[in-house]
Design a protein around this motif. Structure first.
Motif, mmCIF file in Angstrom:
data_model
loop_
_atom_site.group_PDB
_atom_site.id
_atom_site.type_symbol
_atom_site.label_atom_id
_atom_site.label_comp_id
_atom_site.label_asym_id
_atom_site.label_seq_id
_atom_site.Cartn_x
_atom_site.Cartn_y
_atom_site.Cartn_z
ATOM 1 N N ASP A 80 64.615 -15.071 -4.015
ATOM 2 C CA ASP A 80 64.592 -13.724 -4.602
ATOM 3 C C ASP A 80 63.367 -13.537 -5.493
ATOM 4 N N GLN A 81 63.025 -14.555 -6.256
ATOM 5 C CA GLN A 81 61.875 -14.460 -7.153
ATOM 6 C C GLN A 81 60.578 -14.302 -6.363
ATOM 7 N N ILE A 82 60.418 -15.091 -5.307
ATOM 8 C CA ILE A 82 59.197 -15.016 -4.499
ATOM 9 C C ILE A 82 59.128 -13.691 -3.764
ATOM 10 N N ARG A 83 60.247 -13.223 -3.234
ATOM 11 C CA ARG A 83 60.247 -11.941 -2.529
ATOM 12 C C ARG A 83 59.824 -10.801 -3.449
ATOM 13 N N ASN A 84 60.312 -10.804 -4.668
ATOM 14 C CA ASN A 84 59.916 -9.765 -5.628
ATOM 15 C C ASN A 84 58.424 -9.826 -5.928
ATOM 16 N N LEU A 85 57.883 -11.031 -6.026
ATOM 17 C CA LEU A 85 56.449 -11.173 -6.286
ATOM 18 C C LEU A 85 55.623 -10.692 -5.093
ATOM 19 N N LEU A 86 56.093 -10.946 -3.889
ATOM 20 C CA LEU A 86 55.377 -10.485 -2.694
ATOM 21 C C LEU A 86 55.349 -8.959 -2.642
ATOM 22 N N TYR A 87 56.460 -8.326 -2.983
ATOM 23 C CA TYR A 87 56.478 -6.862 -3.050
ATOM 24 C C TYR A 87 55.480 -6.363 -4.095
ATOM 25 N N LEU A 88 55.452 -7.020 -5.231
ATOM 26 C CA LEU A 88 54.557 -6.604 -6.314
ATOM 27 C C LEU A 88 53.096 -6.695 -5.893
ATOM 28 N N PHE A 89 52.723 -7.791 -5.231
ATOM 29 C CA PHE A 89 51.322 -8.046 -4.934
ATOM 30 C C PHE A 89 50.838 -7.381 -3.648
ATOM 31 N N TYR A 90 51.734 -7.150 -2.672
ATOM 32 C CA TYR A 90 51.271 -6.740 -1.349
ATOM 33 C C TYR A 90 51.677 -5.337 -0.912
ATOM 34 N N HIS A 91 52.694 -4.772 -1.517
ATOM 35 C CA HIS A 91 53.193 -3.498 -0.995
ATOM 36 C C HIS A 91 52.142 -2.403 -1.045
ATOM 37 N N ASP A 92 51.348 -2.358 -2.099
ATOM 38 C CA ASP A 92 50.321 -1.325 -2.221
ATOM 39 C C ASP A 92 48.937 -1.832 -1.817
ATOM 40 N N ALA A 93 48.812 -3.137 -1.570
ATOM 41 C CA ALA A 93 47.500 -3.682 -1.208
ATOM 42 C C ALA A 93 47.168 -3.444 0.256
ATOM 43 N N LEU A 94 48.171 -3.519 1.127
ATOM 44 C CA LEU A 94 47.943 -3.301 2.554
ATOM 45 C C LEU A 94 47.874 -1.810 2.838
ATOM 46 N N ASN A 95 46.875 -1.408 3.620
ATOM 47 C CA ASN A 95 46.718 -0.004 3.985
ATOM 48 C C ASN A 95 47.803 0.379 4.994
ATOM 49 N N LEU A 96 48.882 0.981 4.495
ATOM 50 C CA LEU A 96 50.037 1.286 5.340
ATOM 51 C C LEU A 96 49.814 2.498 6.234
ATOM 52 N N THR A 97 48.735 3.263 6.008
ATOM 53 C CA THR A 97 48.469 4.405 6.892
ATOM 54 C C THR A 97 48.133 3.959 8.312
ATOM 55 N N GLN A 98 47.645 2.729 8.464
ATOM 56 C CA GLN A 98 47.335 2.221 9.805
ATOM 57 C C GLN A 98 48.596 1.901 10.605
ATOM 58 N N LEU A 99 49.771 1.968 9.949
ATOM 59 C CA LEU A 99 51.033 1.717 10.632
ATOM 60 C C LEU A 99 51.742 3.006 11.029
ATOM 61 N N CYS A 100 51.150 4.140 10.720
ATOM 62 C CA CYS A 100 51.773 5.429 11.060
ATOM 63 C C CYS A 100 51.531 5.757 12.537
ATOM 64 N N ILE A 101 52.577 6.188 13.235
ATOM 65 C CA ILE A 101 52.470 6.564 14.650
ATOM 66 C C ILE A 101 52.415 8.078 14.787
ATOM 67 N N ILE A 102 53.474 8.747 14.334
ATOM 68 C CA ILE A 102 53.526 10.211 14.296
ATOM 69 C C ILE A 102 53.821 10.619 12.860
ATOM 70 N N PRO A 103 52.861 11.221 12.158
ATOM 71 C CA PRO A 103 53.081 11.587 10.761
ATOM 72 C C PRO A 103 54.345 12.405 10.575
ATOM 73 N N GLY A 104 55.157 11.983 9.628
ATOM 74 C CA GLY A 104 56.396 12.686 9.336
ATOM 75 C C GLY A 104 57.549 12.309 10.236
ATOM 76 N N GLN A 105 57.292 11.453 11.251
ATOM 77 C CA GLN A 105 58.369 11.106 12.184
ATOM 78 C C GLN A 105 58.527 9.596 12.378
ATOM 79 N N GLN A 106 57.548 8.974 13.039
ATOM 80 C CA GLN A 106 57.688 7.573 13.413
ATOM 81 C C GLN A 106 56.556 6.727 12.835
ATOM 82 N N CYS A 107 56.883 5.458 12.553
ATOM 83 C CA CYS A 107 55.886 4.525 12.039
ATOM 84 C C CYS A 107 56.290 3.111 12.448
ATOM 85 N N TRP A 108 55.407 2.169 12.171
ATOM 86 C CA TRP A 108 55.712 0.763 12.384
ATOM 87 C C TRP A 108 56.288 0.174 11.100
#
Length: 288
Positions: A103-131
């Motif tokens: 649990d501790q490591i998972r929380n740290l991974l969310y803290l460090f990586y959730h906003d670091a990775l460009n998540l727009t590259q995972l969008c398929i159809i804006p407002g509908q589907q994504c990866w």
């Protein structure tokens, strides 16, 4: 995290070694041990990595699935982390100890990586589907500096991840998705901005990196710092019951900045080299 049982005499020897910049295994305070990284070793994932840091052994797998977008972020994909500490990786992981560390490591991974990775590259159809990326971390063995090894594995697995090509077709006034099943059509993620993490421990009145389990037992305070490849600090978290004065924190951040750049650049250089000249690897199923 957890601590190895160490005698008072051993602690005095380790602390004195940190003071003299000559650690038990011959390293200096800011020296890392050898890190071995393999990618693409798991056949039933979108990307995978195996990291070995001394006795620390970590396996990371990434799976991509189509999901509905988050209404608050209609043009972005999603990422979730799961950490499993094998019971035989360390005596501390038996019973509830492994769950607490996970649990501790998972929380740290969310803290460090959730906003670091460009998540727009995972969008398929804006407002509908994504990866939606599921990042599964399995700790097979723990020999110190677990968080840094996991973060190296996460970045390597994300680099190895290939997102299937999706085509949008018009069928009877409706848009439908066609997902290519050709592995050669996959698109790699851009992990340039994904940081590496440097964990620093205060031993005596000095700080060290890449600590062994015995060295970890001599400290009360850790500082985990996520560093961009340019040296920009992306986040940090203090762990432990001890305190740090501002001057010590400043010195730790300077060390993390320098080592973070080296760690990021060395990892990316290795990943590019492996992509251009892939080694012969016998792939296996995840967790088998």
């Amino acid at each position: 995290m957890f601590k190895t049982i160490t005698s008072d005499a051993e602690k005095v020897y380790i602390i004195q070694g940190a003071q003299d910049d000559f650690r038990v295994d011959g390293r200096r305070r800011c020296d890392y041990r050898r890190i071995c990284v393999e990618t693409g070793i798991v056949s039933n994932t979108s990307g995978s990595a195996h990291v070995r840091l001394a006795k620390t052994d970590v396996l990371v797998g990434v799976k991509a699935e189509i999901s509905d977008v988050d209404p608050d972020k209609p043009d972005q994909g999603k990422i979730e982390f799961f950490v499993d500490c094998a019971a035989n990786a360390s005596p501390y992981f038996e019973r509830q100890g492994g769950i607490e560390i996970s649990d501790q490591i998972r929380n740290l991974l969310y803290l460090f990586y959730h906003d670091a990775l460009n998540l727009t590259q995972l969008c398929i159809i804006p407002g509908q589907q994504c990866w939606l990326l599921y990042v599964d971390v399995v700790v097979l063995e723990c020999g110190g500096n677990l968080l840094d090894a996991i973060c190296v594995g996460v970045k390597a697995a994300l680099y190895d991840c290939k997102i299937p090509l999706v085509s949008i077709v018009q069928v009877e006034n409706q848009r439908e998705m066609e997902v290519s099943d050709n592995p050669g059509d996959g698109v790699r993620l851009d992990v340039t901005d994904v940081p590496c993490v440097v964990t620093l421990l205060e031993v005596g009145d000095r700080h060290i990196v890449d600590a062994t389990p015995e060295e970890e037992s001599c400290c009360k305070t850790k500082l985990a710092v996520a560093t961009h490849h340019t040296g920009r600090l992306c986040g940090m978290r203090k762990m432990g019951n001890g305190s740090l004065d501002p001057e010590t924190i400043y010195e730790m951040l300077e060390t993390a900045e320098t080592l973070g750049v080296t760690l990021n650049n060395s990892l990316m250089k290795m990943l590019h080299k492996e992509e251009c000249d892939p080694p012969e690897i016998n792939k296996c199923a995840f967790l088998y």
